[in-house]
Design an enzyme around this catalytic site. Sequence first.
Site, PDB file in Angstrom:
ATOM      1  N   GLY A   1     128.931  62.315  14.388  1.00  0.00           N
ATOM      2  CA  GLY A   1     130.186  63.032  14.606  1.00  0.00           C
ATOM      3  C   GLY A   1     130.368  64.340  13.859  1.00  0.00           C
ATOM      4  O   GLY A   1     131.474  64.871  13.836  1.00  0.00           O
TER       5      GLY A   1
ATOM      6  N   TRP B   1     129.343  67.374  14.624  1.00  0.00           N
ATOM      7  CA  TRP B   1     129.745  68.476  15.523  1.00  0.00           C
ATOM      8  C   TRP B   1     131.202  68.278  15.952  1.00  0.00           C
ATOM      9  O   TRP B   1     131.957  69.234  16.047  1.00  0.00           O
ATOM     10  CB  TRP B   1     128.818  68.555  16.749  1.00  0.00           C
ATOM     11  CG  TRP B   1     127.513  69.249  16.463  1.00  0.00           C
ATOM     12  CD1 TRP B   1     126.869  69.315  15.268  1.00  0.00           C
ATOM     13  CD2 TRP B   1     126.696  69.993  17.392  1.00  0.00           C
ATOM     14  NE1 TRP B   1     125.692  70.037  15.394  1.00  0.00           N
ATOM     15  CE2 TRP B   1     125.567  70.449  16.692  1.00  0.00           C
ATOM     16  CE3 TRP B   1     126.803  70.279  18.745  1.00  0.00           C
ATOM     17  CZ2 TRP B   1     124.557  71.211  17.301  1.00  0.00           C
ATOM     18  CZ3 TRP B   1     125.798  71.039  19.363  1.00  0.00           C
ATOM     19  CH2 TRP B   1     124.683  71.501  18.637  1.00  0.00           C
TER      20      TRP B   1
ATOM     21  N   ASP C   1     128.886  59.325  23.180  1.00  0.00           N
ATOM     22  CA  ASP C   1     127.580  58.920  22.643  1.00  0.00           C
ATOM     23  C   ASP C   1     127.303  57.478  23.043  1.00  0.00           C
ATOM     24  O   ASP C   1     128.220  56.718  23.353  1.00  0.00           O
ATOM     25  CB  ASP C   1     127.548  59.037  21.107  1.00  0.00           C
ATOM     26  CG  ASP C   1     126.117  59.136  20.585  1.00  0.00           C
ATOM     27  OD1 ASP C   1     125.692  60.241  20.200  1.00  0.00           O
ATOM     28  OD2 ASP C   1     125.395  58.108  20.572  1.00  0.00           O
TER      29      ASP C   1
ATOM     30  N   ASP D   1     126.333  56.399  28.258  1.00  0.00           N
ATOM     31  CA  ASP D   1     125.049  57.090  28.423  1.00  0.00           C
ATOM     32  C   ASP D   1     125.299  58.337  29.271  1.00  0.00           C
ATOM     33  O   ASP D   1     125.795  58.235  30.390  1.00  0.00           O
ATOM     34  CB  ASP D   1     124.112  56.114  29.145  1.00  0.00           C
ATOM     35  CG  ASP D   1     122.729  56.684  29.365  1.00  0.00           C
ATOM     36  OD1 ASP D   1     122.554  57.917  29.231  1.00  0.00           O
ATOM     37  OD2 ASP D   1     121.820  55.891  29.681  1.00  0.00           O
TER      38      ASP D   1
ATOM     39  N   ASP E   1     124.026  67.928  21.465  1.00  0.00           N
ATOM     40  CA  ASP E   1     123.015  67.868  20.401  1.00  0.00           C
ATOM     41  C   ASP E   1     122.158  66.618  20.603  1.00  0.00           C
ATOM     42  O   ASP E   1     121.625  66.050  19.652  1.00  0.00           O
ATOM     43  CB  ASP E   1     123.768  67.817  19.046  1.00  0.00           C
ATOM     44  CG  ASP E   1     122.845  67.960  17.855  1.00  0.00           C
ATOM     45  OD1 ASP E   1     121.771  68.569  18.004  1.00  0.00           O
ATOM     46  OD2 ASP E   1     123.207  67.456  16.773  1.00  0.00           O
TER      47      ASP E   1
ATOM     48  N   LYS F   1     120.695  71.268  22.636  1.00  0.00           N
ATOM     49  CA  LYS F   1     119.468  71.181  21.834  1.00  0.00           C
ATOM     50  C   LYS F   1     118.266  71.121  22.769  1.00  0.00           C
ATOM     51  O   LYS F   1     118.288  70.415  23.778  1.00  0.00           O
ATOM     52  CB  LYS F   1     119.522  69.912  20.981  1.00  0.00           C
ATOM     53  CG  LYS F   1     118.195  69.725  20.283  1.00  0.00           C
ATOM     54  CD  LYS F   1     118.159  68.991  19.007  1.00  0.00           C
ATOM     55  CE  LYS F   1     118.795  67.686  18.816  1.00  0.00           C
ATOM     56  NZ  LYS F   1     119.056  67.508  17.387  1.00  0.00           N
TER      57      LYS F   1
HETATM   58  C1  LIG Z   1     121.005  64.202  16.566  1.00  0.00           C
HETATM   59  S1  LIG Z   1     122.149  62.966  17.000  1.00  0.00           S
HETATM   60  C2  LIG Z   1     123.597  63.910  17.267  1.00  0.00           C
HETATM   61  C3  LIG Z   1     124.228  64.361  15.985  1.00  0.00           C
HETATM   62  C4  LIG Z   1     125.643  64.866  16.181  1.00  0.00           C
HETATM   63  N1  LIG Z   1     125.670  66.118  16.920  1.00  0.00           N
HETATM   64  C5  LIG Z   1     126.332  65.098  14.871  1.00  0.00           C
HETATM   65  O1  LIG Z   1     126.538  66.251  14.515  1.00  0.00           O
HETATM   66  O2  LIG Z   1     126.671  64.117  14.192  1.00  0.00           O
HETATM   67  C6  LIG Z   1     121.633  62.572  18.612  1.00  0.00           C
HETATM   68  C7  LIG Z   1     122.537  61.579  19.316  1.00  0.00           C
HETATM   69  O3  LIG Z   1     122.154  61.558  20.687  1.00  0.00           O
HETATM   70  C8  LIG Z   1     122.586  60.290  21.176  1.00  0.00           C
HETATM   71  N2  LIG Z   1     121.985  60.043  22.493  1.00  0.00           N
HETATM   72  C9  LIG Z   1     120.669  59.994  22.815  1.00  0.00           C
HETATM   73  N3  LIG Z   1     120.526  59.718  24.132  1.00  0.00           N
HETATM   74  C10 LIG Z   1     121.784  59.603  24.651  1.00  0.00           C
HETATM   75  C11 LIG Z   1     122.288  59.312  25.959  1.00  0.00           C
HETATM   76  N4  LIG Z   1     121.473  59.108  27.000  1.00  0.00           N
HETATM   77  N5  LIG Z   1     123.630  59.263  26.138  1.00  0.00           N
HETATM   78  C12 LIG Z   1     124.474  59.456  25.089  1.00  0.00           C
HETATM   79  N6  LIG Z   1     124.048  59.727  23.827  1.00  0.00           N
HETATM   80  C13 LIG Z   1     122.721  59.803  23.615  1.00  0.00           C
HETATM   81  C14 LIG Z   1     122.106  59.339  20.094  1.00  0.00           C
HETATM   82  O4  LIG Z   1     122.800  58.104  20.170  1.00  0.00           O
HETATM   83  C15 LIG Z   1     122.436  60.144  18.820  1.00  0.00           C
HETATM   84  O5  LIG Z   1     123.659  59.738  18.277  1.00  0.00           O
END
Ligand SMILES: C[S@@+](CC[C@H](N)C(=O)[O-])C[C@H]1O[C@@H](n2cnc3c(N)ncnc32)[C@H](O)[C@@H]1O
Length: 312
Positions: free
Chosen positions: A53, A55, A85, A101, A126, A166
């Site tokens: 969280g 961002w 997420d 998802d 991200d 990203k």
């Molecule tokens: C690098 S973290 C994000 C960090 C976030 N922007 C922050 O600042 O705290 C990547 C996130 O992508 C989520 N993620 C990966 N594949 C996903 C999907 N298909 N649908 C939703 N979330 C997804 C993961 O659960 C993870 O929490």
Amino acid sequence: MGKASRDKRDIYYRKAKEEGWRARSAFKLLQIDEEFNLFQGVKRVVDLCAAPGSWSQVLSRKLYLPAKLSPDKREGDLPLIVAIDLQPMAPIDGVIQVQGDITNARTAEVVIRHFDGCKADLVVCDGAPDVTGLHDMDEFVQSQLILAGLTIVAHILRDGGKFIAKIFRGKDTSLLYCQLKLFFSVVTFAKPKSSRNSSIEAFAVCENYSPPEGFNPKDLHRLLEKVGTPTGEDDLDCNSGWLEGPNKVYIPFLACGDLSGYDSDRSYPLPTVADGTTYQSLDPVQPPIAPPYKRALEMKKASSHGIREVDQ
Ligand SMILES: C[S@@+](CC[C@H](N)C(=O)[O-])C[C@H]1O[C@@H](n2cnc3c(N)ncnc32)[C@H](O)[C@@H]1O
């Protein structure tokens, strides 16, 4: 690795805890904003792949809290921030959370419903899969997340809006750039200073959403299929070299964040404390509430407990 050692080796990890961010990623969005002025005039935002969280915290601090604390605020004027997420995350002021998802059409529908017919000014993503270390594989899965993000963008972003995603730099970066350029008049790949040089991550900053005339968001499903079948007969075949030779594209690539600021690849000594005591490492601001590795930790704990019992 101990907390103090990571505090020295990773300046943005330490600064995140000192400034109350849940993750060091907050600095990436802040540094992209310094360069691209992302938040000007923004009232409605979607944060895709938002957990834990940081961002969303940036969005809350930059958009929601100033509006909420403004003396002449009106209830209907508060910015709308929707965060999605797979993982649940602890609440953040002014952020609506959706657990789901982003590659699933139903999640997109839930997000769209929150906008009640209005469009978003900004979508940020991200998202990252669990990295395998196999670059081609990681880059492919990452590109699927970006295209899922773009599908949500196509339904929800207003003309002229911005999309930040990203990306993993690899051999198909030019293809991705061209795909994004179909929808945005300006696309720049940015590398914030808080993102390590050793990491293949960068961010596509897409400005001025302007889809081709007659574009139907459903057409994006075809695009997803094309990228998903790189050895097909299609003329967008990633392996056919169609972006080589005279078709080669040069991608605008920008380092952002104050260049005299902290370098994420360097170690920094811990700060000295005025009263001569040693610097106290801080705990993370908000650890993930249900991380995917939780079950593995429980199993490890249970098995080491079992071994101890046998030993006794
Ligand atoms: C690098 S973290 C994000 C960090 C976030 N922007 C922050 O600042 O705290 C990547 C996130 O992508 C989520 N993620 C990966 N594949 C996903 C999907 N298909 N649908 C939703 N979330 C997804 C993961 O659960 C993870 O929490």
